[in-house]
Design a protein around this motif. Structure first.
Motif, PDB file in Angstrom:
ATOM      1  N   GLY A   1      18.247 -19.354  12.563  1.00 21.69           N
ATOM      2  CA  GLY A   1      19.336 -19.912  11.773  1.00 21.69           C
ATOM      3  C   GLY A   1      20.454 -18.938  11.480  1.00 21.69           C
ATOM      4  N   CYS A   2      20.308 -17.669  11.909  1.00 20.53           N
ATOM      5  CA  CYS A   2      21.324 -16.641  11.639  1.00 20.53           C
ATOM      6  C   CYS A   2      21.936 -16.160  12.953  1.00 20.53           C
ATOM      7  CB  CYS A   2      20.710 -15.443  10.909  1.00 20.53           C
ATOM      8  SG  CYS A   2      20.065 -15.830   9.262  1.00 20.53           S
ATOM      9  N   SER A   3      23.260 -16.134  13.011  1.00 15.38           N
ATOM     10  CA  SER A   3      23.945 -15.623  14.195  1.00 15.38           C
ATOM     11  C   SER A   3      23.795 -14.108  14.275  1.00 15.38           C
ATOM     12  CB  SER A   3      25.427 -15.983  14.129  1.00 15.38           C
ATOM     13  OG  SER A   3      26.063 -15.244  13.085  1.00 15.38           O
ATOM     14  N   THR A   4      24.176 -13.555  15.406  1.00 14.07           N
ATOM     15  CA  THR A   4      24.130 -12.099  15.565  1.00 14.07           C
ATOM     16  C   THR A   4      24.984 -11.416  14.495  1.00 14.07           C
ATOM     17  OG1 THR A   4      23.776 -12.291  17.946  1.00 14.07           O
ATOM     18  CG2 THR A   4      24.609 -10.186  17.144  1.00 14.07           C
ATOM     19  N   ARG A   5      26.169 -11.953  14.223  1.00 10.14           N
ATOM     20  CA  ARG A   5      27.025 -11.362  13.187  1.00 10.14           C
ATOM     21  C   ARG A   5      26.294 -11.332  11.846  1.00 10.14           C
ATOM     22  NH1 ARG A   5      32.173 -10.253  11.073  1.00 10.14           N
ATOM     23  NH2 ARG A   5      32.358 -10.919   8.908  1.00 10.14           N
ATOM     24  N   ALA A   6      25.681 -12.444  11.476  1.00 12.95           N
ATOM     25  CA  ALA A   6      24.966 -12.500  10.198  1.00 12.95           C
ATOM     26  C   ALA A   6      23.795 -11.527  10.183  1.00 12.95           C
ATOM     27  CB  ALA A   6      24.494 -13.920   9.924  1.00 12.95           C
ATOM     28  N   GLU A   7      23.095 -11.414  11.287  1.00 13.45           N
ATOM     29  CA  GLU A   7      21.946 -10.502  11.362  1.00 13.45           C
ATOM     30  C   GLU A   7      22.386  -9.056  11.105  1.00 13.45           C
ATOM     31  OE1 GLU A   7      18.797 -11.362  11.799  1.00 13.45           O
ATOM     32  OE2 GLU A   7      18.624 -13.078  13.152  1.00 13.45           O
ATOM     33  N   VAL A   8      23.527  -8.648  11.693  1.00 12.92           N
ATOM     34  CA  VAL A   8      24.013  -7.282  11.486  1.00 12.92           C
ATOM     35  C   VAL A   8      24.422  -7.082  10.032  1.00 12.92           C
ATOM     36  CG1 VAL A   8      25.764  -5.587  12.139  1.00 12.92           C
ATOM     37  CG2 VAL A   8      24.719  -7.024  13.896  1.00 12.92           C
ATOM     38  N   LEU A   9      25.118  -8.057   9.458  1.00  6.64           N
ATOM     39  CA  LEU A   9      25.527  -7.949   8.056  1.00  6.64           C
ATOM     40  C   LEU A   9      24.311  -7.820   7.137  1.00  6.64           C
ATOM     41  CD1 LEU A   9      28.398 -10.597   7.903  1.00  6.64           C
ATOM     42  CD2 LEU A   9      28.642  -8.099   7.832  1.00  6.64           C
ATOM     43  N   ILE A  10      23.298  -8.607   7.377  1.00  8.50           N
ATOM     44  CA  ILE A  10      22.085  -8.558   6.557  1.00  8.50           C
ATOM     45  C   ILE A  10      21.401  -7.205   6.719  1.00  8.50           C
ATOM     46  CG2 ILE A  10      19.771  -9.532   6.276  1.00  8.50           C
ATOM     47  CD1 ILE A  10      21.056 -12.262   7.132  1.00  8.50           C
ATOM     48  N   ASP A  11      21.281  -6.734   7.947  1.00  7.92           N
ATOM     49  CA  ASP A  11      20.563  -5.491   8.225  1.00  7.92           C
ATOM     50  C   ASP A  11      21.284  -4.267   7.664  1.00  7.92           C
ATOM     51  OD1 ASP A  11      18.458  -3.944   9.615  1.00  7.92           O
ATOM     52  OD2 ASP A  11      20.135  -3.233  10.828  1.00  7.92           O
ATOM     53  N   GLU A  12      22.616  -4.271   7.715  1.00 11.29           N
ATOM     54  CA  GLU A  12      23.355  -3.061   7.353  1.00 11.29           C
ATOM     55  C   GLU A  12      23.804  -3.029   5.892  1.00 11.29           C
ATOM     56  OE1 GLU A  12      26.382  -1.889  10.078  1.00 11.29           O
ATOM     57  OE2 GLU A  12      25.002  -1.802  11.774  1.00 11.29           O
ATOM     58  N   SER A  13      23.597  -4.102   5.151  1.00 14.00           N
ATOM     59  CA  SER A  13      23.983  -4.071   3.737  1.00 14.00           C
ATOM     60  C   SER A  13      23.109  -3.078   2.986  1.00 14.00           C
ATOM     61  CB  SER A  13      23.842  -5.454   3.107  1.00 14.00           C
ATOM     62  OG  SER A  13      24.197  -5.410   1.738  1.00 14.00           O
ATOM     63  N   ARG A  14      23.737  -2.268   2.149  1.00 10.53           N
ATOM     64  CA  ARG A  14      23.007  -1.265   1.373  1.00 10.53           C
ATOM     65  C   ARG A  14      22.336  -1.862   0.146  1.00 10.53           C
ATOM     66  NH1 ARG A  14      26.868   4.097   1.170  1.00 10.53           N
ATOM     67  NH2 ARG A  14      26.157   4.980   3.145  1.00 10.53           N
ATOM     68  N   VAL A  15      22.673  -3.078  -0.197  1.00 13.89           N
ATOM     69  CA  VAL A  15      22.026  -3.800  -1.289  1.00 13.89           C
ATOM     70  C   VAL A  15      21.570  -5.145  -0.742  1.00 13.89           C
ATOM     71  CG1 VAL A  15      23.463  -2.674  -3.029  1.00 13.89           C
ATOM     72  CG2 VAL A  15      24.177  -4.886  -2.089  1.00 13.89           C
ATOM     73  N   GLN A  16      20.747  -5.834  -1.519  1.00 19.49           N
ATOM     74  CA  GLN A  16      20.309  -7.156  -1.091  1.00 19.49           C
ATOM     75  C   GLN A  16      21.534  -8.063  -0.963  1.00 19.49           C
ATOM     76  OE1 GLN A  16      17.092  -7.940  -0.385  1.00 19.49           O
ATOM     77  NE2 GLN A  16      17.762  -9.957   0.324  1.00 19.49           N
ATOM     78  N   PRO A  17      21.831  -8.571   0.242  1.00 16.93           N
ATOM     79  CA  PRO A  17      23.032  -9.393   0.395  1.00 16.93           C
ATOM     80  C   PRO A  17      22.842 -10.791  -0.181  1.00 16.93           C
ATOM     81  CG  PRO A  17      21.839  -9.300   2.462  1.00 16.93           C
ATOM     82  CD  PRO A  17      21.111  -8.380   1.515  1.00 16.93           C
ATOM     83  N   THR A  18      23.941 -11.418  -0.519  1.00 16.85           N
ATOM     84  CA  THR A  18      23.922 -12.815  -0.956  1.00 16.85           C
ATOM     85  C   THR A  18      24.067 -13.685   0.280  1.00 16.85           C
ATOM     86  OG1 THR A  18      24.952 -12.223  -3.053  1.00 16.85           O
ATOM     87  CG2 THR A  18      25.045 -14.541  -2.399  1.00 16.85           C
ATOM     88  N   ILE A  19      23.093 -14.570   0.466  1.00 14.90           N
ATOM     89  CA  ILE A  19      23.075 -15.414   1.662  1.00 14.90           C
ATOM     90  C   ILE A  19      23.013 -16.869   1.224  1.00 14.90           C
ATOM     91  CG2 ILE A  19      21.941 -15.910   3.856  1.00 14.90           C
ATOM     92  CD1 ILE A  19      20.582 -13.133   3.598  1.00 14.90           C
ATOM     93  N   GLU A  20      24.016 -17.638   1.594  1.00 19.63           N
ATOM     94  CA  GLU A  20      24.083 -19.049   1.245  1.00 19.63           C
ATOM     95  C   GLU A  20      23.490 -19.895   2.364  1.00 19.63           C
ATOM     96  OE1 GLU A  20      28.096 -19.946   0.164  1.00 19.63           O
ATOM     97  OE2 GLU A  20      28.034 -18.682  -1.635  1.00 19.63           O
TER      98      GLU A  20
END
Length: 217
Positions: free
Chosen positions: A65-84
């Motif tokens: 359910g997550c695109s490559t762009r979303a996967e990178v954003l989730i992986d590289e965030s230094r804090v728990q990201p907000t995901i809608e």
């Protein structure tokens, strides 16, 4: 995710047992960046026939359910990201190592292909199958392949190689060059004369910088 400058260690590994994911992947033992540059095959570049659409990117390869762009954003965030819903990343904290800027709104970020799609085409990807080009454009299996950076720096880089563009943050340049070399070695891409010269000059000034990569399946 901690800073790429602090996290990226270079390595070119002597063949070990193949990674479980693919019998065709090999990992290599660390060598210097200068030695890694010398392993890059030399060839003239050609952009004949290039279209960005030749590389299908930002797909959902693992169908979670997550695109490559979303996967990178989730992986590289230094804090728990907000995901809608729909795996839409709306907040987090990202360090753009090209310019040393911290970003909290993902709209200010681009996901950069370390070796741009056009440069990959010039360097050998023009002969690949569409499936391999798609795998390249969505390579989540190597930390050096894709990186979240400020849109400003990504767009100033465009499709240029290290002979024509380097990160504005001086402290990022050795890491950037090592990541570039690692990505080209991972995908068996070539370099031209100007690019190799630029990389060799960078390696000479990068002290103990080493390069790490695993061959792409």
């Amino acid at each position: 995710m901690f800073s790429k400058i602090a996290a990226v260690t270079a390595a070119l590994l002597l063949p070990l047992a193949p990674a479980p994911a693919s019998a065709h992947q090999l990992r290599f033992e660390p060598i210097s960046m200068a030695a890694a540059v010398n392993l890059l095959p030399l060839a003239a570049e050609s952009r004949d026939g290039y279209q960005r659409t030749s590389f299908k990117h930002w797909v959902d390869a693992d169908r979670d359910g997550c695109s490559t762009r979303a996967e990178v954003l989730i992986d590289e965030s230094r804090v728990q990201p907000t995901i809608e819903p729909g795996c839409k990343v709306t907040a987090g904290q990202w360090y753009s190592f090209y310019d040393g800027v911290t970003v909290t709104a993902p709209g200010g970020l681009d996901i950069d292909h370390m070796v741009p799609l056009a440069e990959a085409w010039d360097s050998g990807a023009s002969t690949w199958t569409p499936e391999r080009r798609e795998a390249y454009a969505n390579d989540l299996d190597a930390e050096t392949s894709l990186v979240a950076v400020t849109a400003r720096t990504n767009r100033s880089k465009a499709d240029q190689d290290p002979a024509d563009w380097l990160p504005p943050l001086l402290d990022a340049r050795c890491t950037y060059a090592a990541d570039w070399v690692a990505t080209k070695l991972r995908w068996k891409l070539t370099v031209d004369d100007r690019e190799r010269t630029a990389l060799a000059e960078l390696a000479a000034g990068c002290g103990r910088q080493s390069v790490t990569y695993e061959t792409a399946p």
